[in-house]
Design an enzyme around this catalytic site. Sequence first.
Site, PDB file in Angstrom:
ATOM      1  N   GLU A   1      11.306  16.933 -17.380  1.00  0.00           N
ATOM      2  CA  GLU A   1      12.645  17.517 -17.195  1.00  0.00           C
ATOM      3  C   GLU A   1      13.672  16.401 -17.274  1.00  0.00           C
ATOM      4  O   GLU A   1      13.479  15.326 -16.702  1.00  0.00           O
ATOM      5  CB  GLU A   1      12.725  18.207 -15.820  1.00  0.00           C
ATOM      6  CG  GLU A   1      13.981  19.039 -15.651  1.00  0.00           C
ATOM      7  CD  GLU A   1      14.087  19.636 -14.242  1.00  0.00           C
ATOM      8  OE1 GLU A   1      13.237  20.472 -13.862  1.00  0.00           O
ATOM      9  OE2 GLU A   1      15.030  19.248 -13.533  1.00  0.00           O
TER      10      GLU A   1
ATOM     11  N   GLU B   1       9.068  18.999  -8.389  1.00  0.00           N
ATOM     12  CA  GLU B   1       9.719  17.816  -7.810  1.00  0.00           C
ATOM     13  C   GLU B   1       9.467  17.745  -6.308  1.00  0.00           C
ATOM     14  O   GLU B   1      10.291  18.207  -5.519  1.00  0.00           O
ATOM     15  CB  GLU B   1      11.231  17.857  -8.093  1.00  0.00           C
ATOM     16  CG  GLU B   1      11.587  17.650  -9.544  1.00  0.00           C
ATOM     17  CD  GLU B   1      13.094  17.617  -9.794  1.00  0.00           C
ATOM     18  OE1 GLU B   1      13.880  17.927  -8.878  1.00  0.00           O
ATOM     19  OE2 GLU B   1      13.478  17.282 -10.930  1.00  0.00           O
TER      20      GLU B   1
ATOM     21  N   TRP C   1      16.562  20.222 -19.685  1.00  0.00           N
ATOM     22  CA  TRP C   1      16.977  21.259 -18.740  1.00  0.00           C
ATOM     23  C   TRP C   1      18.394  21.671 -19.066  1.00  0.00           C
ATOM     24  O   TRP C   1      19.271  20.825 -18.980  1.00  0.00           O
ATOM     25  CB  TRP C   1      16.897  20.730 -17.293  1.00  0.00           C
ATOM     26  CG  TRP C   1      17.281  21.740 -16.268  1.00  0.00           C
ATOM     27  CD1 TRP C   1      18.541  21.946 -15.753  1.00  0.00           C
ATOM     28  CD2 TRP C   1      16.422  22.701 -15.623  1.00  0.00           C
ATOM     29  NE1 TRP C   1      18.508  22.967 -14.843  1.00  0.00           N
ATOM     30  CE2 TRP C   1      17.228  23.449 -14.746  1.00  0.00           C
ATOM     31  CE3 TRP C   1      15.058  23.000 -15.711  1.00  0.00           C
ATOM     32  CZ2 TRP C   1      16.721  24.476 -13.956  1.00  0.00           C
ATOM     33  CZ3 TRP C   1      14.555  24.009 -14.935  1.00  0.00           C
ATOM     34  CH2 TRP C   1      15.380  24.741 -14.064  1.00  0.00           C
TER      35      TRP C   1
ATOM     36  N   SER D   1      23.160  17.338 -10.023  1.00  0.00           N
ATOM     37  CA  SER D   1      23.580  18.686  -9.612  1.00  0.00           C
ATOM     38  C   SER D   1      23.404  19.689 -10.750  1.00  0.00           C
ATOM     39  O   SER D   1      23.416  20.898 -10.526  1.00  0.00           O
ATOM     40  CB  SER D   1      25.051  18.664  -9.184  1.00  0.00           C
ATOM     41  OG  SER D   1      25.867  18.495 -10.329  1.00  0.00           O
TER      42      SER D   1
ATOM     43  N   TRP E   1      15.689  34.533 -12.925  1.00  0.00           N
ATOM     44  CA  TRP E   1      17.103  34.832 -13.145  1.00  0.00           C
ATOM     45  C   TRP E   1      17.436  35.012 -14.627  1.00  0.00           C
ATOM     46  O   TRP E   1      18.295  35.790 -15.000  1.00  0.00           O
ATOM     47  CB  TRP E   1      17.986  33.693 -12.599  1.00  0.00           C
ATOM     48  CG  TRP E   1      17.834  33.433 -11.132  1.00  0.00           C
ATOM     49  CD1 TRP E   1      17.897  34.372 -10.131  1.00  0.00           C
ATOM     50  CD2 TRP E   1      17.588  32.176 -10.500  1.00  0.00           C
ATOM     51  NE1 TRP E   1      17.715  33.747  -8.920  1.00  0.00           N
ATOM     52  CE2 TRP E   1      17.529  32.409  -9.107  1.00  0.00           C
ATOM     53  CE3 TRP E   1      17.426  30.861 -10.957  1.00  0.00           C
ATOM     54  CZ2 TRP E   1      17.309  31.391  -8.174  1.00  0.00           C
ATOM     55  CZ3 TRP E   1      17.221  29.847 -10.032  1.00  0.00           C
ATOM     56  CH2 TRP E   1      17.155  30.114  -8.662  1.00  0.00           C
TER      57      TRP E   1
ATOM     58  N   HIS F   1       7.325  25.356 -10.160  1.00  0.00           N
ATOM     59  CA  HIS F   1       8.622  24.713  -9.898  1.00  0.00           C
ATOM     60  C   HIS F   1       8.957  24.686  -8.407  1.00  0.00           C
ATOM     61  O   HIS F   1       9.791  25.448  -7.933  1.00  0.00           O
ATOM     62  CB  HIS F   1       9.697  25.461 -10.693  1.00  0.00           C
ATOM     63  CG  HIS F   1      10.932  24.661 -10.960  1.00  0.00           C
ATOM     64  ND1 HIS F   1      11.050  23.743 -11.974  1.00  0.00           N
ATOM     65  CD2 HIS F   1      12.134  24.633 -10.333  1.00  0.00           C
ATOM     66  CE1 HIS F   1      12.249  23.204 -11.978  1.00  0.00           C
ATOM     67  NE2 HIS F   1      12.928  23.721 -10.980  1.00  0.00           N
TER      68      HIS F   1
ATOM     69  N   HIS G   1      15.482  27.941 -17.573  1.00  0.00           N
ATOM     70  CA  HIS G   1      16.011  27.900 -16.207  1.00  0.00           C
ATOM     71  C   HIS G   1      15.007  28.742 -15.401  1.00  0.00           C
ATOM     72  O   HIS G   1      13.914  29.049 -15.902  1.00  0.00           O
ATOM     73  CB  HIS G   1      17.426  28.504 -16.220  1.00  0.00           C
ATOM     74  CG  HIS G   1      18.252  28.172 -15.025  1.00  0.00           C
ATOM     75  ND1 HIS G   1      17.969  28.668 -13.784  1.00  0.00           N
ATOM     76  CD2 HIS G   1      19.363  27.397 -14.873  1.00  0.00           C
ATOM     77  CE1 HIS G   1      18.863  28.222 -12.913  1.00  0.00           C
ATOM     78  NE2 HIS G   1      19.731  27.433 -13.547  1.00  0.00           N
TER      79      HIS G   1
ATOM     80  N   TYR H   1      18.435  12.386 -14.769  1.00  0.00           N
ATOM     81  CA  TYR H   1      19.704  13.031 -15.112  1.00  0.00           C
ATOM     82  C   TYR H   1      20.679  11.906 -15.448  1.00  0.00           C
ATOM     83  O   TYR H   1      20.879  10.996 -14.632  1.00  0.00           O
ATOM     84  CB  TYR H   1      20.178  13.949 -13.953  1.00  0.00           C
ATOM     85  CG  TYR H   1      19.450  15.276 -14.008  1.00  0.00           C
ATOM     86  CD1 TYR H   1      18.121  15.378 -13.608  1.00  0.00           C
ATOM     87  CD2 TYR H   1      20.056  16.406 -14.572  1.00  0.00           C
ATOM     88  CE1 TYR H   1      17.415  16.565 -13.737  1.00  0.00           C
ATOM     89  CE2 TYR H   1      19.359  17.604 -14.698  1.00  0.00           C
ATOM     90  CZ  TYR H   1      18.038  17.673 -14.289  1.00  0.00           C
ATOM     91  OH  TYR H   1      17.340  18.855 -14.436  1.00  0.00           O
TER      92      TYR H   1
HETATM   93  C1  IDC Z   1      19.281  23.690 -10.831  1.00  0.00           C
HETATM   94  C2  IDC Z   1      19.989  24.693 -11.693  1.00  0.00           C
HETATM   95  C3  IDC Z   1      21.001  25.444 -10.852  1.00  0.00           C
HETATM   96  C4  IDC Z   1      20.307  26.059  -9.651  1.00  0.00           C
HETATM   97  C5  IDC Z   1      19.566  24.958  -8.876  1.00  0.00           C
HETATM   98  C6  IDC Z   1      18.773  25.489  -7.708  1.00  0.00           C
HETATM   99  O1  IDC Z   1      20.595  24.058 -12.799  1.00  0.00           O
HETATM  100  O2  IDC Z   1      21.617  26.472 -11.622  1.00  0.00           O
HETATM  101  O3  IDC Z   1      21.281  26.652  -8.795  1.00  0.00           O
HETATM  102  O4  IDC Z   1      18.660  24.317  -9.742  1.00  0.00           O
HETATM  103  O5  IDC Z   1      17.824  26.387  -8.117  1.00  0.00           O
HETATM  104  C7  IDC Z   1      16.363  19.538 -10.854  1.00  0.00           C
HETATM  105  C8  IDC Z   1      15.533  20.754 -10.688  1.00  0.00           C
HETATM  106  C9  IDC Z   1      16.219  21.965 -11.314  1.00  0.00           C
HETATM  107  C10 IDC Z   1      17.714  21.917 -11.097  1.00  0.00           C
HETATM  108  C11 IDC Z   1      18.253  20.714 -11.862  1.00  0.00           C
HETATM  109  C12 IDC Z   1      19.774  20.588 -11.822  1.00  0.00           C
HETATM  110  O6  IDC Z   1      14.227  20.611 -11.170  1.00  0.00           O
HETATM  111  O7  IDC Z   1      15.658  23.119 -10.742  1.00  0.00           O
HETATM  112  O8  IDC Z   1      18.287  23.098 -11.602  1.00  0.00           O
HETATM  113  N1  IDC Z   1      17.633  19.509 -11.307  1.00  0.00           N
HETATM  114  O9  IDC Z   1      20.241  20.480 -10.517  1.00  0.00           O
HETATM  115  N2  IDC Z   1      16.033  18.309 -10.512  1.00  0.00           N
HETATM  116  C13 IDC Z   1      17.079  17.491 -10.716  1.00  0.00           C
HETATM  117  C14 IDC Z   1      18.119  18.241 -11.228  1.00  0.00           C
END
Ligand code: IDC
Length: 360
Positions: free
Chosen positions: A270, A182, A304, A277, A80, A144, A76, A244
């Site tokens: 990823e 992204e 992820w 979300s 954090w 990122h 992550h 996703y």
């Molecule tokens: C999400 C984390 C979440 C955080 C958010 C913003 O899971 O805890 O609050 O980012 O920082 C992505 C991104 C990835 C996202 C993930 C899920 O690369 O950073 O993480 N996601 O939302 N792209 C599609 C989905």
Amino acid sequence: MKKVIKFIIFIIIGSLTCYGIYNDIDRVNKQKIVKTTKEEVIDYNGAKYNGWLQVSGNKLLNEHKKEIQLKGISTHGIQWFGHLYTYENLQNLKDTWGINTFRISLYTDPNSDGYIKNKELKNQVIKLIDYSIKLDMYVIVDWHILNDNNPQTYKKEAIEFFNEISKKYKNNNNVIYEICNEPNGNVTWEKDIYPYANDIIKVIRKNSKKALVIVGTPDWCKDLDSVSKKPLKYKNVIYSLHFYAGSHDKKLRDKIDKFREKDLAVFVSECGITDVSGNGKIYEEKFKEWINYLDEKNISWIFWALSNKNESSSLLTEDYEVLDSYIEIGDNGSLTVKKGNDLNDYLTEVGYIVKNIMTK
Ligand code: IDC
């Protein structure tokens, strides 16, 4: 007659002795063989054996020109959850999950306490690269970008960062550079990402000629069509596609097929088992459909995320905490050194599903 009997006894004793000596030699040899193989354990999944990775058409090859599929886990945000990524945990994931790749997510956005605001994160990146190298794993350095949408926003910082890292690891085939996570929002391949990629790759390749570079694609790494209209001229680049399972399905897989038919290569740097979300429902079956597809095509994928955040995409439960080795005092006053928490004892439902998929 007596002479004949003596002769026969002589032959029997002689043969038995020879057999014994021969057996000893054999035992010694066997021991030697065992020892040698123990000393030279080859990890056919590891970065030492597979060497510099090369893109050839739509395939990813190892140094022996054989197709290779990387499988791994993404951190992550290290700003954090950096405390979770210990050497022991990485080794555990390698040994018990069989992963050969670790992705380090370096958020850039200052509003997310990312690198632009928090430059010390570079030391954490370097530490995690060193752990991965020691563990004979590939390691993806992920710039990122997310809420900062456009890789052009912090291009100057990206150039400095990738220049330093690629110089430091110039002779190291473990390190893979993912130059923009992204790109999203009002960003196009042609106007923003293409020129950004050219500038960054130039810097990386000046230092590390053979490094593999993963390039982010528009629309949160889903728009492969615009890339295929004007692919980069650089060799050894691979384009990222993120999915996703709750949000993306066969339509996106068809796009991958179309892209690969043009002899361009895809890396799923990823992916997740929830919707975009990162939270809510878990889509196990849809996720498995995706993984079967990727495995069949030998497309690399990274999950992820390794965190204990209270959200469904986390591999670890919220009560997981890293404990260093500690000393336990027994009733009789005896002292025992105990090891820290094993992350395998703190897997979420998603943790179990992904571990099963990785180890099947
Ligand atoms: C999400 C984390 C979440 C955080 C958010 C913003 O899971 O805890 O609050 O980012 O920082 C992505 C991104 C990835 C996202 C993930 C899920 O690369 O950073 O993480 N996601 O939302 N792209 C599609 C989905």
